[in-house]
Design a protein around this motif. Structure first.
Motif, PDB file in Angstrom:
ATOM      1  N   GLN A 198       0.828  -1.205   0.000  1.00 56.45           N
ATOM      2  CA  GLN A 198       0.000   0.000   0.000  1.00 56.45           C
ATOM      3  C   GLN A 198       0.866   1.260   0.000  1.00 56.45           C
ATOM      4  O   GLN A 198       0.563   2.241  -0.683  1.00 56.45           O
ATOM      5  N   ASN A 199       1.960   1.202   0.768  1.00 59.93           N
ATOM      6  CA  ASN A 199       2.898   2.332   0.798  1.00 59.93           C
ATOM      7  C   ASN A 199       3.486   2.578  -0.591  1.00 59.93           C
ATOM      8  O   ASN A 199       3.644   3.721  -1.035  1.00 59.93           O
ATOM      9  N   LEU A 200       3.789   1.479  -1.280  1.00 62.62           N
ATOM     10  CA  LEU A 200       4.341   1.573  -2.626  1.00 62.62           C
ATOM     11  C   LEU A 200       3.318   2.201  -3.579  1.00 62.62           C
ATOM     12  O   LEU A 200       3.648   3.079  -4.385  1.00 62.62           O
ATOM     13  N   LYS A 201       2.078   1.777  -3.459  1.00 69.88           N
ATOM     14  CA  LYS A 201       1.023   2.348  -4.311  1.00 69.88           C
ATOM     15  C   LYS A 201       0.800   3.824  -4.003  1.00 69.88           C
ATOM     16  O   LYS A 201       0.552   4.629  -4.907  1.00 69.88           O
ATOM     17  N   ASP A 202       0.903   4.189  -2.730  1.00 67.68           N
ATOM     18  CA  ASP A 202       0.738   5.593  -2.358  1.00 67.68           C
ATOM     19  C   ASP A 202       1.847   6.459  -2.935  1.00 67.68           C
ATOM     20  O   ASP A 202       1.624   7.636  -3.268  1.00 67.68           O
ATOM     21  N   ASN A 203       3.040   5.897  -3.030  1.00 63.55           N
ATOM     22  CA  ASN A 203       4.178   6.651  -3.562  1.00 63.55           C
ATOM     23  C   ASN A 203       4.244   6.638  -5.085  1.00 63.55           C
ATOM     24  O   ASN A 203       5.010   7.412  -5.661  1.00 63.55           O
ATOM     25  N   LEU A 204       3.506   5.725  -5.686  1.00 62.39           N
ATOM     26  CA  LEU A 204       3.466   5.656  -7.151  1.00 62.39           C
ATOM     27  C   LEU A 204       2.001   5.713  -7.602  1.00 62.39           C
ATOM     28  O   LEU A 204       1.499   4.781  -8.225  1.00 62.39           O
ATOM     29  N   PRO A 205       1.316   6.826  -7.283  1.00 54.52           N
ATOM     30  CA  PRO A 205      -0.124   6.905  -7.572  1.00 54.52           C
ATOM     31  C   PRO A 205      -0.402   6.809  -9.063  1.00 54.52           C
ATOM     32  O   PRO A 205       0.312   7.382  -9.891  1.00 54.52           O
ATOM     33  N   GLY A 206      -1.455   6.046  -9.374  1.00 56.63           N
ATOM     34  CA  GLY A 206      -1.832   5.886 -10.775  1.00 56.63           C
ATOM     35  C   GLY A 206      -1.271   4.653 -11.427  1.00 56.63           C
ATOM     36  O   GLY A 206      -1.775   4.212 -12.473  1.00 56.63           O
ATOM     37  N   LEU A 207      -0.229   4.072 -10.832  1.00 58.43           N
ATOM     38  CA  LEU A 207       0.349   2.861 -11.410  1.00 58.43           C
ATOM     39  C   LEU A 207      -0.427   1.624 -10.962  1.00 58.43           C
ATOM     40  O   LEU A 207      -0.879   1.539  -9.818  1.00 58.43           O
ATOM     41  N   GLU A 208      -0.563   0.688 -11.878  1.00 57.72           N
ATOM     42  CA  GLU A 208      -1.141  -0.611 -11.526  1.00 57.72           C
ATOM     43  C   GLU A 208      -0.013  -1.475 -10.971  1.00 57.72           C
ATOM     44  O   GLU A 208       0.817  -1.988 -11.726  1.00 57.72           O
ATOM     45  N   ILE A 209       0.041  -1.633  -9.657  1.00 57.45           N
ATOM     46  CA  ILE A 209       1.075  -2.467  -9.018  1.00 57.45           C
ATOM     47  C   ILE A 209       0.405  -3.763  -8.585  1.00 57.45           C
ATOM     48  O   ILE A 209      -0.560  -3.754  -7.815  1.00 57.45           O
ATOM     49  N   ASP A 210       0.923  -4.871  -9.072  1.00 47.41           N
ATOM     50  CA  ASP A 210       0.188  -6.133  -8.959  1.00 47.41           C
ATOM     51  C   ASP A 210       1.121  -7.267  -8.564  1.00 47.41           C
ATOM     52  O   ASP A 210       2.284  -7.309  -8.981  1.00 47.41           O
ATOM     53  N   CYS A 211       0.601  -8.195  -7.766  1.00 52.47           N
ATOM     54  CA  CYS A 211       1.348  -9.394  -7.381  1.00 52.47           C
ATOM     55  C   CYS A 211       0.600 -10.644  -7.830  1.00 52.47           C
ATOM     56  O   CYS A 211       0.685 -11.705  -7.206  1.00 52.47           O
ATOM     57  N   ARG A 212      -0.132 -10.531  -8.904  1.00 52.98           N
ATOM     58  CA  ARG A 212      -1.003 -11.615  -9.353  1.00 52.98           C
ATOM     59  C   ARG A 212      -0.241 -12.796  -9.931  1.00 52.98           C
ATOM     60  O   ARG A 212      -0.823 -13.866 -10.126  1.00 52.98           O
ATOM     61  N   LEU A 213       1.046 -12.648 -10.244  1.00 55.60           N
ATOM     62  CA  LEU A 213       1.809 -13.738 -10.838  1.00 55.60           C
ATOM     63  C   LEU A 213       2.387 -14.694  -9.788  1.00 55.60           C
ATOM     64  O   LEU A 213       3.115 -15.627 -10.125  1.00 55.60           O
ATOM     65  N   ARG A 214       2.035 -14.476  -8.522  1.00 54.27           N
ATOM     66  CA  ARG A 214       2.423 -15.428  -7.482  1.00 54.27           C
ATOM     67  C   ARG A 214       1.592 -16.705  -7.640  1.00 54.27           C
ATOM     68  O   ARG A 214       0.570 -16.699  -8.347  1.00 54.27           O
ATOM     69  N   PRO A 215       2.013 -17.800  -7.014  1.00 57.73           N
ATOM     70  CA  PRO A 215       1.245 -19.054  -7.126  1.00 57.73           C
ATOM     71  C   PRO A 215      -0.215 -18.873  -6.717  1.00 57.73           C
ATOM     72  O   PRO A 215      -0.509 -18.163  -5.755  1.00 57.73           O
TER      73      PRO A 215
END
Length: 930
Positions: free
Chosen positions: A710-727
């Motif tokens: 969430q901190n990462l998303k707050d610092n990079l607003p507007g970017l789609e940050i995703d971890c969907r490629l995990r198992p």
């Protein structure tokens, strides 16, 4: 043109029928003979005869009329003059035949007219009526009667032009002031107001202000008041005056059986038609001092009191004179007048318009006004609104030579006499002399020319002489003016473009007041030439003006921007952004910090990679957009640049986050997808995976990483940050243990999941843990059957094809970037030893590695070229149109822009190149996946 020599049989028959039994035959014959004799002295035509017949047949007592004409021959002269030279005056006599017996009285016709005489007579006429409507009709009748008198003074007595324009102006002043005062009293009565201490002024401009009115001129007026007090605790004074103006306009312009009075125009008030109909003295003075334009200086030269408070008008006149005649000018008024004249000539479509044509009335007026504006600040004697008076005063002060003054005087009188004749003929507001026909022939004869040809020669001689003097005073139009012809620029939406340009110049759009002061407008005019030059060569001039206006609308001080744009190189960069980088415009149009970054030129400084992490994402994108457009960075280096920025952001944030975490040495963060392969574009998602060792020892780690994400998303607003490629994808836990990953790779991972990890790249954390992780991944890949890999990849690719394959999609279209990705991934999965050599996953390294695999079906060098071209085109598409899509636009103008940005002279060649790329790639893909 046929010129009638004798009266027609139809005419004589109808006169005889009208006079039968009332007039002796001898008297009738003498009357017709006198008519015919007088008509031979004029350019008498069928239409003239028709007018004459109408006048005679409408007489109440034809016997008395004919006998009087025989007794007083000047009456026949008047009859012929009216019927031959004016349909307008003929209509008056037909409607009011009694006027003829009034006008033939020599004392009436020769009466010297002035405003006092006319005003007194009008007041006597009006005072005998009670209601507002009856008084208004009385004024209309009064005008028609006096126009008959003035018209005959003109065409019959041949009085001087200055007298005629003076009479017409005095008549208009008398009528307008009387009617306005009636309207004012009517509105006060409507609101039951007996008395008010507030004061108003109504003043005239244009030809009325200069006491040189035409027969069919509009009347330009402006009204203001001293203060907006509230009357009787129920209504403000500005509403009283506004209602008065509306009633005045309606009454004056209303067409009735008695005709109409005048076309009234209040559009020359401060801020024009979109402003309130009246304003306060203080507001108007402030407007002229701060936002008045140069054409308004010219306009106010002719400002003249009409009615209301004389003291308030004098106060206004004294104050506004400092605006009209300043001691110094920031921009020469001559230059401004020349620009205005160029604009007028470009709109004028007729060489026969003696008002607007080069060398015509406007050239005389503009020449005089130029000299007045330049010298009026020091010499009060030349401050007059009357053109003929101005010529005399400029001559007296050696500002015009005697030859120039004589030329201007004679030409002005000649033009205005011709203009009056045309307007008096049909009561129409015209300045155009017909090239041929009855009216032009009559005009030539009236002005004592032997024929139309000699009249034309005289006219052309005046135009040439006037133009020569005008050019010596104001200057010759140069080539720059033709470049600045707004109408020559091809806009898709001309009205919108014109509105945007008007806003940039004055702060005014189609429905707004003018917002900019004179200094701001002057600053814009200094960059106007460069703007026109850019627009004339622009592929999409509409978007340039759209974006330019959008930026300035959000600027607190537009003058600062215009002043900065005096740096031509910087201005061209800005205009290029307006046309070629919607990405940049959308980022900084409404962002004050980024606008300041742009104005300071800081955005043009190459970014130090050591300080990337401190830049907000929006500023990074903005700087990248500007530098891509300006060529400071190249499209093929953007992906590495962006990946470096994201790496630094993630590293700086995680290092701060893990300071007090017990697991700080037992995790890593890996990049996936286009971020992992450093093949990013503006629209790329940021795919990450989080891996730890001994996860059971850290029960809070899932929450920790959720907070970090969430901190990462707050610092990079507007970017789609995703971890969907995990198992197990997004439904599973966020952080996985490395041992679970090993089991996943060995037992459950499907081919497309293994394919995703060909782009896995270490970002931060424990590098040894990552190496262990990646080694296990490679071991799992080695266990897979190549045919299984191919089969499942074919099935997966089919699912990714776009539903509509007609519109070119850089990524998903068959033969596009996805096919190249699949080729590379396939070669890595079927040659897993290559994965071991991937020390830095990015496209260049990938191509170098797969070239080690000898495949005669594929030209790897060509695949690499195609890949970089498509990536470059995709990035440029996003930069130019600020789109997240990878599709080529379908609009012709957008395709042209994209083609141009991609280095092609037209869209046809660009599309041909794209088709060539996809055909080659498709062939290579099919050679592998067949």
């Amino acid at each position: 043109m046929f010129r009638q020599k004798i009266l027609t049989k139809d005419f004589t028959t109808k006169i005889i029928e009208k006079a039968a039994g009332k007039v002796p035959q001898k008297s009738l014959e003498d009357f017709l003979s006198c008519i015919e004799k007088e008509s031979h002295l004029h350019y008498f035509t069928k239409s003239s005869e028709s007018n004459l017949l109408r006048i005679i047949l409408n007489q109440f007592d034809v016997a008395f009329f004919i006998n009087e004409c025989l007794k007083y021959p000047h009456q026949i002269e008047i009859l012929i003059s009216v019927s031959n030279h004016s349909n307008y005056l003929t209509d008056i006599l037909v409607r009011n035949p009694e006027y003829f017996h009034w006008i033939i009285n020599p004392s009436v016709l020769e009466q010297r007219l002035d405003e006092k005489y006319l005003r007194n007579n009008l007041e006597k006429t009006v005072s005998s009526f009670k209601s507002f409507d009856s008084k208004s009709n009385a004024i209309r009748n009064f005008k028609r009667k006096e126009i008959l008198r003035i018209g005959l003074k003109d065409i019959y007595l041949k009085e001087d032009l200055k007298n005629i324009t003076g009479y017409l102006s005095d008549l208009a002043n008398s009528i307008s002031s009387t009617l306005f005062e009636l309207c004012y009293k009517e509105i006060l009565h409507k609101h039951a107001i007996e008395k008010t201490t507030s004061k108003y002024v109504l003043f005239s401009l244009g030809k009325l202000g200069g006491n040189e009115l035409n027969y069919s001129s509009d009347i330009d007026l402006v009204a203001f008041y001293d203060k907006n007090s509230i009357i009787n605790k129920k209504i403000f004074y500005n509403q009283i005056l506004s209602e008065t103006i509306l009633l005045f306009i309606e009454t004056a312009s209303k067409k009735t059986g008695a005709g109409f009075l005048y076309r009234i125009d209040f559009r020359l008030r401060p801020d024009g038609r979109n402003a309130p109909l009246c304003g306060s003295y203080a507001d108007y003075i402030k407007y002229y001092e701060t936002r008045g334009e140069d054409w308004e200086r010219q306009m106010l030269i002719k400002a003249n009191y009409l009615c209301g408070s004389k003291n308030l008008f004098k106060l206004f006149s004294d104050s506004v004179s400092r605006f009209i005649y300043p001691s110094t000018f920031s921009v020469s008024p001559v230059e401004q007048i020349r620009k205005l004249k160029v604009s007028i000539e470009q709109r004028n479509k007729s060489d026969n318009n003696i008002k607007l044509v080069s060398g015509g009335i406007r050239d005389i007026e503009f020449s005089l006004q130029s000299l007045q504006l330049l010298n009026g600040g020091k010499d009060f004697s030349i401050r007059t609104g009357n053109s003929l008076d101005t010529i005399g005063k400029l001559l007296q002060n050696d500002m015009l030579s005697e030859e120039e003054a004589n030329c201007f005087t004679n030409a002005y009188i000649f033009y205005r006499k011709a203009e009056h004749y045309l307007q008096l003929m049909n009561d129409q507001q015209t300045h155009t002399i017909p090239s041929e026909g009855e009216i032009s022939e009559k005009l030539a004869h009236f002005l004592n020319f032997k024929d139309l040809k000699s009249f034309r020669e005289h006219l052309n001689s005046f135009k040439n002489k006037v133009q020569s003097i005008y050019n010596s005073i104001v200057g010759i139009n140069n080539l720059l003016d033709s470049k600045k012809d707004f109408d020559k620029i091809i806009f898709s939406d001309y009205k919108r473009a014109k509105s945007n340009f008007e806003f940039l110049k004055t702060g005014k759009s189609l429905f707004d007041k003018k917002q900019f002061d004179n200094r701001t407008t002057s600053s814009f005019e200094k960059i106007e030439d460069e703007l026109f030059s850019f627009l004339a060569n622009s592929i999409d001039p509409d978007i340039v003006l759209d974006n330019f206006a959008r930026i300035i609308r959000n600027a607190q001080f537009p003058k600062i921007w215009f002043d900065e744009f005096s740096d031509t190189k910087f201005f061209k960069l800005f205009l290029n952004l307006c046309e070629r980088s919607q990405k940049a415009i959308d980022l900084f149009a409404e962002d004050k910090i980024l606008r300041d970054t742009f104005l300071s030129r800081e955005c043009l400084t190459p970014i130090n990679k050591n300080v990337l992490s401190i830049l907000p994402l929006k500023e990074f994108f903005f700087r990248a957009s500007v530098q891509l457009t300006s060529g400071i960075i190249k499209p093929d280096s953007f992906a590495d640049f962006y990946a470096e920025y994201l790496d630094q952001k993630i590293i700086s944030l995680i290092q701060f986050f893990i300071i007090d975490k017990e697991w700080k040495n037992s995790f890593f963060i890996a990049a996936m997808g286009s971020f992992g392969s450093k093949a990013l574009s503006f629209a790329s998602d940021v795919d990450l995976v989080f891996v730890v060792s001994d996860i059971e020892m850290h029960p809070e780690i899932q929450k920790d990483f959720q907070r970090f994400l969430q901190n990462l998303k707050d610092n990079l607003p507007g970017l789609e940050i995703d971890c969907r490629l995990r198992p197990e994808g997004k439904s599973s836990q966020l952080v996985w243990d490395i041992e679970d990953y090993k089991k996943y790779f060995s037992n459950r991972a499907r081919i497309w999941e293994l394919q995703a990890f060909t782009k896995c790249r270490f970002v931060s954390g424990n590098i040894s843990l990552f190496n262990n992780f990646y080694t296990n991944y490679i071991q799992a890949v080695k266990q897979k059957d190549p045919e299984l890999i191919k089969r499942e990849m074919i099935d997966m690719r089919k699912k990714l094809y776009p539903l509509n394959d007609a519109q070119f999609n850089f990524k998903k279209k068959s033969g596009g970037l996805t096919d190249i990705d699949f080729l590379i991934s396939y070669l890595f999965l079927t040659n897993p030893n290559l994965l071991v050599e991937q020390t830095d996953i990015k496209a260049a390294n990938c191509f170098e590695l797969i070239k080690q695999v000898s495949r005669k079906e594929i030209n790897f060098d060509q695949v690499e070229i195609n890949y970089y071209l498509l990536k470059q085109f995709e990035l440029i598409n996003q930069l130019v149109f600020n789109t997240r899509l990878s599709k080529i636009p379908t609009e012709e103008i957008k395709q042209k822009k994209l083609s141009n940005e991609c280095g092609f002279i037209n869209s046809k060649l660009f599309l041909e190149k794209l088709n060539e790329i996809i055909e080659q790639t498709r062939k290579y893909y099919q050679n592998i996946f067949n």
